[in-house]
Design a protein around this motif. Sequence first.
Motif, PDB file in Angstrom:
ATOM      1  N   SER A 176      -9.468  -7.537  -0.762  1.00  0.00           N
ATOM      2  CA  SER A 176     -10.573  -6.565  -0.165  1.00  0.00           C
ATOM      3  C   SER A 176     -10.973  -7.052   1.414  1.00  0.00           C
ATOM      4  O   SER A 176     -11.119  -6.575   2.181  1.00  0.00           O
ATOM      5  CB  SER A 176     -11.835  -6.477  -0.936  1.00  0.00           C
ATOM      6  OG  SER A 176     -12.524  -7.700  -1.132  1.00  0.00           O
ATOM      7  N   ASP A 177     -11.035  -8.479   1.471  1.00  0.00           N
ATOM      8  CA  ASP A 177     -11.080  -9.040   2.745  1.00  0.00           C
ATOM      9  C   ASP A 177     -10.119  -8.490   3.760  1.00  0.00           C
ATOM     10  O   ASP A 177     -10.512  -8.234   4.895  1.00  0.00           O
ATOM     11  CB  ASP A 177     -11.307 -10.571   2.678  1.00  0.00           C
ATOM     12  CG  ASP A 177     -12.645 -10.929   2.162  1.00  0.00           C
ATOM     13  OD1 ASP A 177     -13.589 -10.311   1.940  1.00  0.00           O
ATOM     14  OD2 ASP A 177     -12.532 -12.007   1.724  1.00  0.00           O
ATOM     15  N   ILE A 178      -8.824  -8.531   3.406  1.00  0.00           N
ATOM     16  CA  ILE A 178      -7.760  -8.304   4.128  1.00  0.00           C
ATOM     17  C   ILE A 178      -7.972  -6.589   4.416  1.00  0.00           C
ATOM     18  O   ILE A 178      -7.806  -6.139   5.544  1.00  0.00           O
ATOM     19  CB  ILE A 178      -6.481  -8.204   3.338  1.00  0.00           C
ATOM     20  CG1 ILE A 178      -6.196  -9.817   3.049  1.00  0.00           C
ATOM     21  CG2 ILE A 178      -5.332  -7.632   4.242  1.00  0.00           C
ATOM     22  CD1 ILE A 178      -6.225 -10.746   4.193  1.00  0.00           C
ATOM     23  N   TYR A 179      -8.261  -5.885   3.538  1.00  0.00           N
ATOM     24  CA  TYR A 179      -8.672  -4.488   3.795  1.00  0.00           C
ATOM     25  C   TYR A 179      -9.585  -4.391   4.858  1.00  0.00           C
ATOM     26  O   TYR A 179      -9.457  -3.523   6.008  1.00  0.00           O
ATOM     27  CB  TYR A 179      -8.983  -3.753   2.667  1.00  0.00           C
ATOM     28  CG  TYR A 179      -9.279  -2.250   2.784  1.00  0.00           C
ATOM     29  CD1 TYR A 179      -7.915  -1.472   2.552  1.00  0.00           C
ATOM     30  CD2 TYR A 179     -10.313  -1.699   2.955  1.00  0.00           C
ATOM     31  CE1 TYR A 179      -8.191   0.095   2.736  1.00  0.00           C
ATOM     32  CE2 TYR A 179     -10.527  -0.270   3.147  1.00  0.00           C
ATOM     33  CZ  TYR A 179      -9.390   0.516   2.858  1.00  0.00           C
ATOM     34  OH  TYR A 179      -9.637   2.001   3.201  1.00  0.00           O
TER      35      TYR A 179
ATOM     36  N   CYS B 224      -2.358  -4.385   6.026  1.00  0.00           N
ATOM     37  CA  CYS B 224      -3.970  -4.507   5.649  1.00  0.00           C
ATOM     38  C   CYS B 224      -4.400  -3.359   4.784  1.00  0.00           C
ATOM     39  O   CYS B 224      -5.120  -3.603   4.195  1.00  0.00           O
ATOM     40  CB  CYS B 224      -4.567  -4.550   6.899  1.00  0.00           C
ATOM     41  SG  CYS B 224      -4.386  -6.077   7.841  1.00  0.00           S
ATOM     42  N   VAL B 225      -4.245  -2.166   5.269  1.00  0.00           N
ATOM     43  CA  VAL B 225      -4.968  -1.047   4.800  1.00  0.00           C
ATOM     44  C   VAL B 225      -4.305  -0.248   3.704  1.00  0.00           C
ATOM     45  O   VAL B 225      -4.376   1.021   3.390  1.00  0.00           O
ATOM     46  CB  VAL B 225      -5.515   0.023   5.818  1.00  0.00           C
ATOM     47  CG1 VAL B 225      -6.506  -0.861   6.685  1.00  0.00           C
ATOM     48  CG2 VAL B 225      -4.286   0.392   6.734  1.00  0.00           C
ATOM     49  N   GLN B 226      -3.521  -0.980   2.782  1.00  0.00           N
ATOM     50  CA  GLN B 226      -2.923  -0.190   1.733  1.00  0.00           C
ATOM     51  C   GLN B 226      -3.865   0.200   0.787  1.00  0.00           C
ATOM     52  O   GLN B 226      -4.671  -0.730   0.631  1.00  0.00           O
ATOM     53  CB  GLN B 226      -1.776  -1.169   1.191  1.00  0.00           C
ATOM     54  CG  GLN B 226      -0.531  -1.389   1.979  1.00  0.00           C
ATOM     55  CD  GLN B 226       0.316  -0.164   2.034  1.00  0.00           C
ATOM     56  OE1 GLN B 226       0.459   0.522   1.256  1.00  0.00           O
ATOM     57  NE2 GLN B 226       0.934   0.082   3.219  1.00  0.00           N
ATOM     58  N   GLU B 227      -3.541   1.116   0.130  1.00  0.00           N
ATOM     59  CA  GLU B 227      -4.549   1.764  -0.976  1.00  0.00           C
ATOM     60  C   GLU B 227      -4.733   0.723  -2.161  1.00  0.00           C
ATOM     61  O   GLU B 227      -5.669   0.090  -2.514  1.00  0.00           O
ATOM     62  CB  GLU B 227      -4.327   3.026  -1.410  1.00  0.00           C
ATOM     63  CG  GLU B 227      -5.720   3.512  -2.171  1.00  0.00           C
ATOM     64  CD  GLU B 227      -5.233   5.077  -2.285  1.00  0.00           C
ATOM     65  OE1 GLU B 227      -5.632   5.444  -3.547  1.00  0.00           O
ATOM     66  OE2 GLU B 227      -4.847   5.730  -1.739  1.00  0.00           O
ATOM     67  N   GLN B 228      -3.337   0.247  -2.505  1.00  0.00           N
ATOM     68  CA  GLN B 228      -3.278  -0.668  -3.587  1.00  0.00           C
ATOM     69  C   GLN B 228      -3.471  -2.067  -3.326  1.00  0.00           C
ATOM     70  O   GLN B 228      -2.875  -2.664  -2.382  1.00  0.00           O
ATOM     71  CB  GLN B 228      -2.109  -0.446  -4.343  1.00  0.00           C
ATOM     72  CG  GLN B 228      -2.068   0.859  -4.887  1.00  0.00           C
ATOM     73  CD  GLN B 228      -2.840   1.108  -6.062  1.00  0.00           C
ATOM     74  OE1 GLN B 228      -3.184   0.369  -6.765  1.00  0.00           O
ATOM     75  NE2 GLN B 228      -3.374   2.601  -5.892  1.00  0.00           N
ATOM     76  N   PRO B 229      -4.321  -2.733  -3.698  1.00  0.00           N
ATOM     77  CA  PRO B 229      -4.566  -4.307  -3.111  1.00  0.00           C
ATOM     78  C   PRO B 229      -3.334  -5.265  -3.389  1.00  0.00           C
ATOM     79  O   PRO B 229      -3.318  -6.075  -2.555  1.00  0.00           O
ATOM     80  CB  PRO B 229      -5.875  -4.701  -4.381  1.00  0.00           C
ATOM     81  CG  PRO B 229      -6.535  -3.392  -4.824  1.00  0.00           C
ATOM     82  CD  PRO B 229      -5.453  -2.555  -4.695  1.00  0.00           C
ATOM     83  N   ASN B 230      -2.712  -4.864  -4.405  1.00  0.00           N
ATOM     84  CA  ASN B 230      -1.420  -5.882  -4.485  1.00  0.00           C
ATOM     85  C   ASN B 230      -0.584  -5.542  -3.665  1.00  0.00           C
ATOM     86  O   ASN B 230       0.358  -6.444  -3.397  1.00  0.00           O
ATOM     87  CB  ASN B 230      -0.899  -5.625  -5.950  1.00  0.00           C
ATOM     88  CG  ASN B 230      -0.545  -4.402  -6.434  1.00  0.00           C
ATOM     89  OD1 ASN B 230      -0.780  -3.363  -5.834  1.00  0.00           O
ATOM     90  ND2 ASN B 230       0.487  -4.218  -7.351  1.00  0.00           N
ATOM     91  N   MET B 231      -0.519  -4.391  -3.141  1.00  0.00           N
ATOM     92  CA  MET B 231       0.364  -4.276  -1.682  1.00  0.00           C
ATOM     93  C   MET B 231      -0.090  -4.971  -0.640  1.00  0.00           C
ATOM     94  O   MET B 231       0.587  -4.828   0.464  1.00  0.00           O
ATOM     95  CB  MET B 231       0.609  -2.540  -1.523  1.00  0.00           C
ATOM     96  CG  MET B 231       0.979  -1.920  -2.755  1.00  0.00           C
ATOM     97  SD  MET B 231       2.625  -2.590  -3.102  1.00  0.00           S
ATOM     98  CE  MET B 231       3.491  -1.955  -1.867  1.00  0.00           C
ATOM     99  N   ARG B 232      -1.273  -5.325  -0.397  1.00  0.00           N
ATOM    100  CA  ARG B 232      -1.870  -5.964   0.880  1.00  0.00           C
ATOM    101  C   ARG B 232      -1.449  -7.261   0.861  1.00  0.00           C
ATOM    102  O   ARG B 232      -1.289  -8.280  -0.061  1.00  0.00           O
ATOM    103  CB  ARG B 232      -3.549  -5.968   0.762  1.00  0.00           C
ATOM    104  CG  ARG B 232      -3.783  -4.658   0.801  1.00  0.00           C
ATOM    105  CD  ARG B 232      -5.308  -4.516   0.890  1.00  0.00           C
ATOM    106  NE  ARG B 232      -5.683  -3.277   0.358  1.00  0.00           N
ATOM    107  CZ  ARG B 232      -6.774  -3.163  -0.368  1.00  0.00           C
ATOM    108  NH1 ARG B 232      -7.591  -4.185  -0.804  1.00  0.00           N
ATOM    109  NH2 ARG B 232      -6.968  -1.939  -0.845  1.00  0.00           N
ATOM    110  N   HIS B 233      -0.995  -7.856   2.281  1.00  0.00           N
ATOM    111  CA  HIS B 233      -0.651  -9.265   2.390  1.00  0.00           C
ATOM    112  C   HIS B 233      -1.960 -10.303   2.482  1.00  0.00           C
ATOM    113  O   HIS B 233      -2.922  -9.816   2.529  1.00  0.00           O
ATOM    114  CB  HIS B 233       0.254  -9.319   3.797  1.00  0.00           C
ATOM    115  CG  HIS B 233       1.450  -8.883   3.876  1.00  0.00           C
ATOM    116  ND1 HIS B 233       2.591  -9.340   3.809  1.00  0.00           N
ATOM    117  CD2 HIS B 233       1.851  -7.221   3.558  1.00  0.00           C
ATOM    118  CE1 HIS B 233       3.746  -8.310   3.848  1.00  0.00           C
ATOM    119  NE2 HIS B 233       3.108  -7.213   3.783  1.00  0.00           N
ATOM    120  N   VAL B 234      -1.314 -11.476   2.291  1.00  0.00           N
ATOM    121  CA  VAL B 234      -2.394 -12.547   2.430  1.00  0.00           C
ATOM    122  C   VAL B 234      -2.847 -12.783   3.923  1.00  0.00           C
ATOM    123  O   VAL B 234      -1.863 -12.261   4.933  1.00  0.00           O
ATOM    124  CB  VAL B 234      -2.046 -13.932   1.881  1.00  0.00           C
ATOM    125  CG1 VAL B 234      -1.922 -13.528   0.333  1.00  0.00           C
ATOM    126  CG2 VAL B 234      -0.707 -14.314   2.618  1.00  0.00           C
TER     127      VAL B 234
END
Length: 91
Positions: free
Chosen positions: A9-12, A70-80
């Motif tokens: 969520s921080d990445i988002y 960053c702004v992928q809807e699914q959290p597991n699709m967001r990078h570190v």
Amino acid sequence: MTGQFTFRSDIYSFGVVLLELITRMKTIDSTKERKDQNLVGWRNFPKMVDPLIQGQYPVRGLYQALAAMCVQEQPNMRHVISDVVLALNFF
């Protein structure tokens, strides 16, 4: 969306702030049409960029840093964050 804070969520959130900086627009703008009120929902990033910086950035990098990382809807699709920082270093 769940109300729980995680690294993802921080990445988002980082992606949203980056998007606000690049576009000089609000995240939610109730003065726009309903379909255009949420800035993150827009996907035509090059047309959204603030005209003052138009053309002074690599378009591919913008897509990588925002859309793909960053702004992928699914959290597991967001990078570190380390991946995001690495991508931003190529700007």
